[in-house]
Design an enzyme around this catalytic site. Structure first.
Site, short mmCIF file in Angstrom:
data_model
loop_
_atom_site.label_atom_id
_atom_site.label_comp_id
_atom_site.label_asym_id
_atom_site.label_seq_id
_atom_site.Cartn_x
_atom_site.Cartn_y
_atom_site.Cartn_z
N ARG A 36 42.73 2.73 54.93
CA ARG A 36 43.70 3.44 54.09
C ARG A 36 44.93 2.58 53.79
O ARG A 36 45.51 2.69 52.72
CB ARG A 36 44.13 4.72 54.78
CG ARG A 36 43.04 5.75 54.76
CD ARG A 36 43.46 7.00 55.44
NE ARG A 36 42.51 8.06 55.10
CZ ARG A 36 42.55 9.27 55.61
NH1 ARG A 36 43.48 9.59 56.47
NH2 ARG A 36 41.68 10.17 55.25
N LYS A 197 27.93 22.99 56.88
CA LYS A 197 27.88 24.40 56.49
C LYS A 197 27.86 24.64 55.00
O LYS A 197 28.55 23.97 54.24
CB LYS A 197 29.08 25.13 57.10
CG LYS A 197 29.00 25.17 58.61
CD LYS A 197 29.96 26.20 59.17
CE LYS A 197 31.21 25.54 59.64
NZ LYS A 197 32.43 26.26 59.54
N GLY A 350 35.01 13.11 54.69
CA GLY A 350 35.30 12.29 55.86
C GLY A 350 34.05 11.77 56.54
O GLY A 350 33.92 10.57 56.79
N GLY A 373 39.15 16.16 52.23
CA GLY A 373 39.41 17.48 51.68
C GLY A 373 39.87 17.43 50.23
O GLY A 373 39.48 18.28 49.42
#
Ligand code: ADP
Ligand code: MG
Length: 393
Positions: A36, A197, A350, A373
């Site tokens: 990053r 999920k 991620g 996200g």
């Protein structure tokens, strides 16, 4: 892009506040992975060349509004000094007295990093006082932190209302790559969705259904879809309360012209463990006591065929329990196929990004998003507050 970038404004000699995402993984006070930071260097170096005074602000970890010494940005100051080959200044607070003093004494071309923004509860509350205090440090604001653009915080959103605010180079690259995929994709367009999920990915699926030609489903969420399609899934992870929406998505796909592709075989394990015994079975043969932890080879063949004819690919979420080497083949193999394919591939999330980097093919991917996200929300079609707050062209 409809937002102004660094190139659209004159930064020469100005004080420029730059929100970066230096929320790097740390272990025992050391930086584990500086990706990053490296990705933010083009913006920082450009500002140095322009003789701007660069004031960087980031968050690190989740200190929850309190000073937590282990989450100080000091190791980042040191590492950034190494990356830039010159000393980076440090301020003990984030917009307070020390920030003002250090910023005041900066010379042209110098770089300063403020202490962790999340040491102050005002940051996540988007408190106007903190936004104003940050704004007072500088003449201009640059947001280069795509990874936190989906959060309306003082240093990502609030501050942008008090200064001329534009996108940095990393932010620009992220927005362009993601919007070219969801806005104007070259066809055929395939989405690969995995992860634990269904509930995490429903909005993405719904937004992509009307745009893609193929939707390849893997990972834990594939089990809920298999069950919804009438297969017995044994002890696999499924979400009973999502069976209905899975059925709706399968039905919707029929009318939207997107082909949903579910696994045809899986690696079925006797337990959720690294050393589980496992076997490859067809999806209509999953033993009652087994759990599907990865894609099988026949499924990978089907996935490869689609990937090889696609021109645009979006991939979010690993396709198996990649943390266990035994169940990483589906994710790793797909990473290799995608890397060799002709399509423009954009990978976000991620876990999947970690998996693709571990597979060693990251260099061959068109765009790997730094925002987990944030990239997900972008793919859901949501507008991200940190981007919305920037000046329009
Ligand atoms: P990303 O961070 O890329 O968006 P998610 O956080 O949604 O991905 O999901 C990642 C998790 O999904 C991983 O921890 C992985 O072990 C898990 N997972 C993948 N496939 C399965 C499966 N078949 N059963 C259970 N968990 C799975
Ligand atoms: Mg994840």
């Amino acid at each position: 892009m409809n937002k102004k970038t660094l190139r659209d404004i004159d930064v020469a000699g100005k004080k420029v506040l730059v929100r970066v995402d230096f929320n790097v993984p740390m272990k025992d006070g050391k930086i584990n992975d500086d990706t990053r930071m490296v990705k933010a260097l083009p913006t920082i170096k450009y500002l140095q060349e322009q003789k701007a005074k660069t004031i960087l602000v980031t968050h690190l970890g989740r200190p929850k509004g309190k000073v937590v010494p282990e989450m100080s940005v000091k190791p980042i100051v040191e590492h950034l000094s190494e990356l830039l080959g010159e000393e980076v200044l440090y301020a003990r607070d984030c917009g307070g007295e020390d920030s003002r003093q250090v910023a005041e004494e900066m010379k042209e071309g110098q770089v300063l990093l403020l202490e962790n923004a999340r040491f102050y509860a005002e940051e996540e509350k988007n408190d106007p006082k903190m936004a104003e205090a940050l704004a007072r440090l500088a003449d201009l604001y640059v947001n280069d932190a795509f990874g936190t653009a989906h959060r309306a915080h003082a240093s990502t959103e609030g501050v942008a209302h008090h200064l001329p605010a534009v996108a940095g180079f990393l932010m620009e690259k992220e927005i362009e790559a993601l919007s070219s995929a969801v806005g104007n994709p070259q066809k055929p367009f395939a989405a690969i969705l995995g992860g634990a999920k269904v509930s995490d990915k429903i909005s993405v699926m719904q937004n992509l259904l009307g745009k893609v030609d193929y939707l390849l489903v893997g990972g834990g969420m594939a089990n809920t879809f298999l069950k919804a399609a009438g297969y017995e899934t044994g002890k696999s992870l499924i979400e009973p309360e999502k069976l209905e929406v899975a059925q709706e998505i399968l039905a919707e796909a029929k009318t939207s012209g997107a082909e949903v592709i579910l696994p045809v075989d899986v690696v079925a394990a006797d337990k959720f463990a690294e050393d589980a015994s496992s076997q490859v079975v067809d999806v209509n043969n999953i033993p009652a006591q087994a759990m599907a932890l990865d894609l099988g080879p026949a499924t990978l063949k089907v996935f490869a065929e689609v990937i090889n004819k696609a021109k645009t690919i979006v991939w979010n979420g690993p396709l198996g329990v990649y943390e266990f080497p035994k169940f990483a083949a589906g994710t790793n193999e797909t990473a290799r196929i995608v890397a060799e394919a002709e399509a423009k591939t954009i990978i976000g999330g991620g876990d999947v990004v970690a998996a693709v980097e571990k597979a060693g093919v990251a260099e061959k991917i068109y765009h790997i998003s730094t925002g987990g996200g944030a990239s997900l929300e972008f793919l859901e079609g949501k507008s991200l507050p940190g981007i919305v707050a920037l000046q329009d062209r």
